[in-house]
Design an enzyme around this catalytic site. Structure first.
Site, short mmCIF file in Angstrom:
data_model
loop_
_atom_site.label_atom_id
_atom_site.label_comp_id
_atom_site.label_asym_id
_atom_site.label_seq_id
_atom_site.Cartn_x
_atom_site.Cartn_y
_atom_site.Cartn_z
N ASN A 13 42.39 34.45 34.42
CA ASN A 13 42.21 35.24 35.64
C ASN A 13 40.74 35.47 35.93
O ASN A 13 40.27 35.27 37.06
CB ASN A 13 42.83 36.64 35.44
CG ASN A 13 44.30 36.66 35.77
OD1 ASN A 13 44.79 35.77 36.45
ND2 ASN A 13 44.98 37.68 35.30
N VAL A 14 40.00 35.91 34.92
CA VAL A 14 38.59 36.26 35.13
C VAL A 14 37.76 34.98 35.26
O VAL A 14 36.88 34.89 36.12
CB VAL A 14 38.07 37.15 33.97
CG1 VAL A 14 36.58 37.40 34.10
CG2 VAL A 14 38.82 38.48 33.94
N CYS A 130 36.83 47.11 32.84
CA CYS A 130 36.97 47.09 34.31
C CYS A 130 37.01 48.50 34.91
O CYS A 130 36.41 48.75 35.97
CB CYS A 130 38.21 46.30 34.71
SG CYS A 130 39.59 46.46 33.58
N HIS A 242 42.16 48.12 40.65
CA HIS A 242 42.32 49.36 39.88
C HIS A 242 41.93 50.54 40.77
O HIS A 242 40.92 50.48 41.49
CB HIS A 242 41.38 49.37 38.67
CG HIS A 242 41.80 48.46 37.54
ND1 HIS A 242 42.93 47.67 37.57
CD2 HIS A 242 41.21 48.24 36.33
CE1 HIS A 242 43.02 46.99 36.42
NE2 HIS A 242 41.99 47.32 35.66
N ASN A 315 39.54 44.67 40.08
CA ASN A 315 39.20 44.65 38.65
C ASN A 315 38.77 43.28 38.16
O ASN A 315 38.04 43.17 37.18
CB ASN A 315 40.40 45.13 37.82
CG ASN A 315 41.68 44.39 38.15
OD1 ASN A 315 42.18 44.48 39.26
ND2 ASN A 315 42.19 43.64 37.20
#
Ligand SMILES: NC(=O)c1ccc[n+]([C@@H]2O[C@H](COP(=O)([O-])OP(=O)(O)OC[C@H]3O[C@@H](n4cnc5c(N)ncnc54)[C@H](OP(=O)(O)O)[C@@H]3O)[C@@H](O)[C@H]2O)c1
Length: 344
Positions: A13-14, A130, A242, A315
């Site tokens: 994801n990141v 995050c 978030h 996030n």
């Protein structure tokens, strides 16, 4: 001047977000190398309009790479970051492995960019958790003006904070609920679809969770060791973004109107604060954006010099990939690193 950059965790994801952000910001790259586990050798990932084939971290030689954006979890980082740093490549790490190490700067560029200069002892710079990243972006201008003494924060954290598997679990459970299938819980400690979970990371001896402890310890390291912070971290069934309900107590008097202006003028922040339905930011609007959004700013008369607000951010971007790329930009803009390969 351009730099050879390796992304470790490029299929995650990141990592994918890092590739997008490097391309969007036209980061000065001579080459980008996508690295992941040996399971992903040959997997294709996008970098701007190019397609990169993943290589295995295990077989990669970092000796002519300038910057490694590391996003493959704490254990991989513990094993690899020091070795990569020793090869002269600067590691910007997203995991919690190095954040509290005294020789590793923990950096959010809007807050403590100057701390980057301490990277050379280990050639490692840490990105915060995050939830901490967006919180300190919001607290910094308020702390400069009013001196924040105490923070009470409750988080509403999306499932992407738990990686690809977290997103899959919310998707699969939601589908199972609608199709009367079996709701399988593997990644999270309780069902996440149509539910929320007041536990992120493991429990500590005092009853707080590790995620809550990280917010406290990292805020002190980045912003000010004198700030007292207590957190309750909650996982919610949102894919990306978030949210945080934040209550602060300051040394100096603060009004909501003045705080709104202070926040509006601060880097990285967008204030959306109208007293009408929809006059605030939600994770849906924040997803895919770079800003930390602040809404619902109001005075809290139950404590002296109290202020309450709502804070939302993506996030995967400010909480991880964007912050890491911004750190790399600080290194370059402050001429703290030079490319190791001469341009042809
Ligand atoms: N998600 C967030 O909001 C967030 C925020 C801040 C920090 N972080 C941190 O960022 C890191 C990655 O998070 P994520 O959400 O991107 O997780 P993810 O989606 O689960 O991706 C994990 C990545 O790590 C790679 N990986 C796993 N084992 C490896 C190995 N042995 N060698 C090389 N690469 C390996 C995976 O590659 P394969 O596909 O080959 O398995 C994948 O690319 C974690 O440390 C996390 O704590 C995440």
């Amino acid at each position: 001047m351009s730099f050879k950059v390796a992304i470790v965790g490029a299929t995650g994801n990141v990592g994918r977000e890092m590739l997008d952000i490097l391309a969007e910001r036209a980061f000065p790259v001579s080459e980008v190398v996508a690295l992941a586990s040996s399971r992903s050798i040959g997997t294709e990932v996008s970098f701007g309009d190019k397609t990169l084939k993943c290589k295995s971290l295990e077989h990669y030689d970092f000796s002519d790479t300038d910057i490694c954006l590391m996003s493959a979890g704490g254990e991989i980082s513990k094993a690899w970051s020091p070795k990569i740093g020793q090869q002269g490549c600067v590691v910007i790490d997203n995991s919690s492995a190095w954040r509290m190490h005294p020789d590793v700067p923990l950096v959010v560029p809007e807050v403590n960019a100057a701390a980057v200069a301490g990277f050379s002892k280990m050639n490692i710079i840490a990105n915060p958790n995050c939830s901490t990243a967006q919180l300190v972006v919001a607290l910094k201008p308020l702390h400069d003006k009013y001196v924040v003494k105490r923070v009470v924060v409750s988080t509403y954290q999306s499932v992407s904070g738990a990686g690809k598997e977290g997103m899959d679990e919310l998707f699969n459970q939601t589908r199972a609920v609608f199709s009367a299938g079996e709701v399988v819980t593997k990644k999270f400690p309780a069902r996440i679809s149509f539910n929320l979970i007041p536990q992120i990371d493991v429990f500590m001896e005092d009853g707080f969770t590790k995620e809550e402890w990280k917010m406290m310890a990292e805020t002190k390291k980045i912003l000010d060791p004198k700030i007292k912070l207590t957190a309750t971290c909650v996982r919610v069934p949102v894919f990306i973004g978030h949210s945080e309900s934040v209550n602060i107590e300051c040394e100096k008097p603060v009004t909501a109107d003045e705080a709104r202006e202070v926040l509006r003028a601060a880097p990285g922040i967008l204030v959306i604060d109208k007293h009408e339905p929809g006059g605030y930011a939600t994770p849906h609007e924040a997803a895919g954006e770079d800003a930390t959004y602040i809404s619902r700013i109001r005075e809290d008369a139950t404590v002296e010099n109290g202020l309450a607000f709502w804070c939302v951010s993506d996030n995967l971007r400010k909480g991880a990939a964007l912050n890491a790329v911004q750190i790399a930009e600080v290194l370059i803009n402050r001429k703290l690193i030079q490319p190791r390969q001469k341009a042809a």
